[in-house]
Design an enzyme around this catalytic site. Structure first.
Site, short mmCIF file in Angstrom:
data_model
loop_
_atom_site.label_atom_id
_atom_site.label_comp_id
_atom_site.label_asym_id
_atom_site.label_seq_id
_atom_site.Cartn_x
_atom_site.Cartn_y
_atom_site.Cartn_z
CG HIS A 1 -34.72 7.75 -12.59
ND1 HIS A 1 -33.80 6.54 -12.64
CD2 HIS A 1 -34.03 8.71 -13.21
CE1 HIS A 1 -32.73 6.80 -13.70
NE2 HIS A 1 -32.90 8.04 -13.84
CG ASP B 1 -42.50 16.61 -20.08
OD1 ASP B 1 -43.41 16.78 -20.93
OD2 ASP B 1 -42.30 16.93 -19.20
N GLY B 2 -39.60 13.56 -22.10
CA GLY B 2 -38.53 12.96 -22.80
C GLY B 2 -38.87 12.03 -24.02
CG HIS C 1 -35.19 12.97 -13.48
ND1 HIS C 1 -36.07 12.27 -14.02
CD2 HIS C 1 -34.02 12.51 -13.93
CE1 HIS C 1 -35.77 11.74 -15.03
NE2 HIS C 1 -34.25 11.57 -14.95
NE ARG D 1 -34.02 -4.31 -56.68
CZ ARG D 1 -34.77 -3.27 -57.23
NH1 ARG D 1 -35.27 -2.56 -56.41
NH2 ARG D 1 -34.32 -2.92 -58.47
CD GLU E 1 -36.29 5.53 -42.93
OE1 GLU E 1 -36.25 5.47 -44.32
OE2 GLU E 1 -36.51 6.23 -42.42
#
EC number: 2.2.1.1
Length: 677
Positions: free
Chosen positions: A27, A155-156, A261, A356, A415
């Site tokens: 790229h 941007d991605g 790109h 837990r 998450e």
């Protein structure tokens, strides 16, 4: 801009272009556009290429990892353990310059990036760790930690939801040590960002609580970029987003188009670039001497700064001997001596407790003993039971909710960001042992980050509660079925499903002592009995014989809540004249690492083996001849009723065990562990 600056920027651009051309893959567009920013940022950064683990270095993260030819060029020019010869092997098998940055292979790469959005989240984690570290160890006149984290993103990255999660949290946490640079080139793979990405990014980040600086000509104006960094550093209570208006593929005949790109530039295009920027069009991978000298000068300055820091730390250790010794231990990657003596030990006389809750007990015991443990939950603290009593929240002091020395992180319902931020905390160093809590089913929300934990060899820990249909009324949307199979199938993840208190302690021992392997601890909502025959030592092998039976007709191997179920099934089988043994297999990865002799003593030849786990049976054929599991979604109702519906009862297990015995009667039975290769 000086002539040396201009020459350096052109060198960065052309090294990246040549690397992509040599590989015929890669790229070039982003490196051509971002080279001035990289030059300006690295000139502001504090680092030593000869000591890449110096704890007070500034960190650089390339979130848009496809632009790695840019990063590799910077690392070469600054004298990291990377050379022009390595650039010539860009994207080639076995090279130190892979197709996206890998922290385990690339000297100077802080994190592994490529899946978009992950790097900015890692940056948030690094900045968070730095803030916590500084608040813990800095003293008046002793700024042991005052580094910055710089992130490039495209941007991605901004389109990916995980970046929004992490950026929102970073704004809330007021991480003023985080400076991100948005490569606003208005191009995506599909074409102009007008086709899918037209939101007001600046307004969004302002709403998150970020400071904004805009550089309108980042193709050439390094003075403005440097000024943006200076301005960002003055804003100590907000992270900063610097908007860099750039041209993708700057200088190329294809600049400003999506075609530049992800494909090498054509030969004539490369030649015109070199000619235009004063380089020999017939020469590749050229590094002018004045560029090397300029960068070496910056390295020398940084090495002096590190030497001053070393002297500061030596004085610190004299003035604060206890803290100094603790800090040195952490920098050496060592745990406190005998820390594991704090792990709880149980006997069958102890009460039945949900794992837990047993996890909460472990955390309450070891957090005071191991100061590098920090963790949190994705808005499920009362359910995950992840907050040890008395632990202070990691919060900006201005909120009145805690301070930066706090060791409990409120991640909110984020998450995926939590997983990626945990990776960043691990990347910071200082032996941080960090964990994050959510329901096991929702670890899947973070699968991208979990995979990168494994690839990056970051020893983070997921406290994953409500691990089966045993969670009951919330139903199949919350009940994991395929989750354990997915993560067990991922290389280098230790997936523990403890059956009682001793196994829970063993799981935490494995997680805290891990240096290269992430852990997922799958924990129950429902109470489980303390087992006869379990121990931390036995469980630490990943699998062991819980109930030994001479001349057994069958062995039942199980995990978690199904181990006690298998034990209960023995009485039913005994009534049918069937002698059965029970094996607990809390962690397959750890078990797989044991000697062949040991493994075959647990799962031997000559006896059929039935696995029992109230999950997908996928993967269990490696350890059993027959599998009893749940290859469908669960149901909403009371947990005991759901277990009964799917026949996960002593009678249901015994029935399948009896059928297995009958099926293999008179046949030669070879351990499922044996294979040709």
């Amino acid at each position: 801009m000086s002539s040396v600056d201009q020459k350096a920027i052109s060198t960065i651009r052309l090294l990246a272009v040549d690397a992509v051309a040599a590989a015929n893959s890669g790229h070039p567009g982003a490196p051509l556009g971002l080279a001035p920013a990289a030059h300006a940022v690295f000139k502001k950064m504090r680092f030593n290429p000869k000591d890449t683990k110096w704890i007070n270095r500034d960190r650089f993260v390339l979130s848009n990892g496809h632009a790695c030819a840019l990063l590799y060029s910077m690392l070469v020019l600054y004298g990291y353990d990377l050379t022009v010869e390595d650039l010539k092997k860009f994207r080639q098998l076995g090279s130190k310059t892979p197709g996206h940055p890998e922290n385990t292979d690339v000297p100077g790469a802080e994190v592994t990036t490529g899946p978009l959005g992950q790097g900015i989240c890692n940056g948030v984690g690094i900045a968070l760790a730095q803030a916590q570290f500084a608040a813990t160890y800095n003293k008046p006149d002793f700024p042991i930690s005052d580094s910055y984290t710089y992130v490039f993103l495209g941007d991605g990255c901004l389109m990916e939801g995980v970046s929004s999660e992490a950026s929102s949290l970073a704004g809330h946490l007021q991480l003023g040590n985080l400076i991100a640079f948005w490569d606003d080139n208005k191009i995506s793979i599909d074409g102009s960002t007008e086709v899918a990405f037209t939101e007001d990014v600046i307004a969004r980040y302002k709403s998150y609580g970020w400071h904004i600086v805009e550089v309108s000509d980042a193709d050439t104006d390094i003075t403005a970029i440097a000024a943006a960094i200076d301005e960002a550093k003055k804003v100590t209570n907000k992270p900063t987003l610097v908007r860099l208006t750039t041209t993708i593929g700057f200088g190329s005949l294809a600049q400003g188009t999506h075609g530049v790109h992800g494909a090498p530039l054509k030969a004539d295009d490369i030649k015109q670039l070199k000619t235009k920027w004063g380089f020999n069009p017939e020469e590749s991978f050229a590094v002018p001497a004045e560029v090397t000298a300029s960068y070496n000068e910056h390295v020398a300055e940084n090495q002096k700064i590190q030497q001053q820091w070393n002297e500061l730390f030596a004085a610190y250790k004299q003035k604060y001997p206890e803290l100094g010794a603790e800090l040195q231990r952490r920098l050496d990657g060592k745990l406190p001596e005998n820390w594991d003596k704090a792990l709880p030990v149980y006997t069958p006389a102890d009460a039945a407790v949900a794992t837990r809750k047993l996890s909460e007990i472990v955390l309450s015991k070891i957090i005071p003993e191991v100061p590098e443990i920090i963790g949190g939950s994705a808005d499920l603290t009362p359910s995950n039971l992840t907050k040890a009593k008395g632990t202070v929240d990691f919060q900006p002091a201005a909120t009145g909710l805690g301070d930066y020395s706090g060791r409990y992180i409120r991640y909110g319902v984020r998450e995926h960001a939590m997983g990626a931020i945990m990776n960043g905390i691990a990347a910071f160093g200082a032996n941080y042992k960090n964990y994050g809590g959510t329901f096991l089913n929702f670890v899947s929300y973070a699968a991208g980050a979990v995979r990168l934990s494994a690839l990056s060899e970051f020893p983070i820990t997921w406290v994953a509660t409500h691990d089966s249909i045993g969670l009951g009324e919330d139903g199949p949307t919350h009940q994991p079925i395929e989750t354990l199979a997915h993560f067990r199938a991922t290389p280098n993840i230790s997936v523990w499903r403890p059956a009682d208190g001793n196994e829970t302690s063993a799981a935490y021992k494995s997680a805290i002592e891990s240096t290269h392997t992430p852990h997922i601890l799958a924990l129950t909502r429902q109470n489980l009995p303390q087992l006869e025959g379990s121990s931390i030592e036995k469980a630490s092998k990943g699998g062991y014989t819980l109930v030994q039976q001479d001349k057994a007709d069958i062995i039942i191997v199980a995990t978690g809540s199904e181990v006690s179920l298998a034990v209960d099934a023995l009485k039913v089988l005994e009534g049918q004249g069937i002698k059965a043994g029970v094996v607990s297999l809390p962690d397959q990865l750890t078990f797989d690492k044991q000697s062949e002799e040991y493994k075959l003593s647990v799962l031997p030849d000559g006896v059929p083996i039935l696995s029992v786990e109230v999950m997908s049976t996928f993967g269990w054929s490696k350890y059993s001849h027959q599998q009893f599991g749940l290859n469908r979604f669960g149901a909403s109702g009371k947990a005991p009723e759901i277990f009964k519906l799917f026949e996960f009862t002593p009678e249901g297990v015994a029935e399948r065990a009896a059928k297995t015995v009958a099926f293999y009667k008179g046949k030669d039975v070879v351990s499922p562990l044996r294979s040709a290769f």
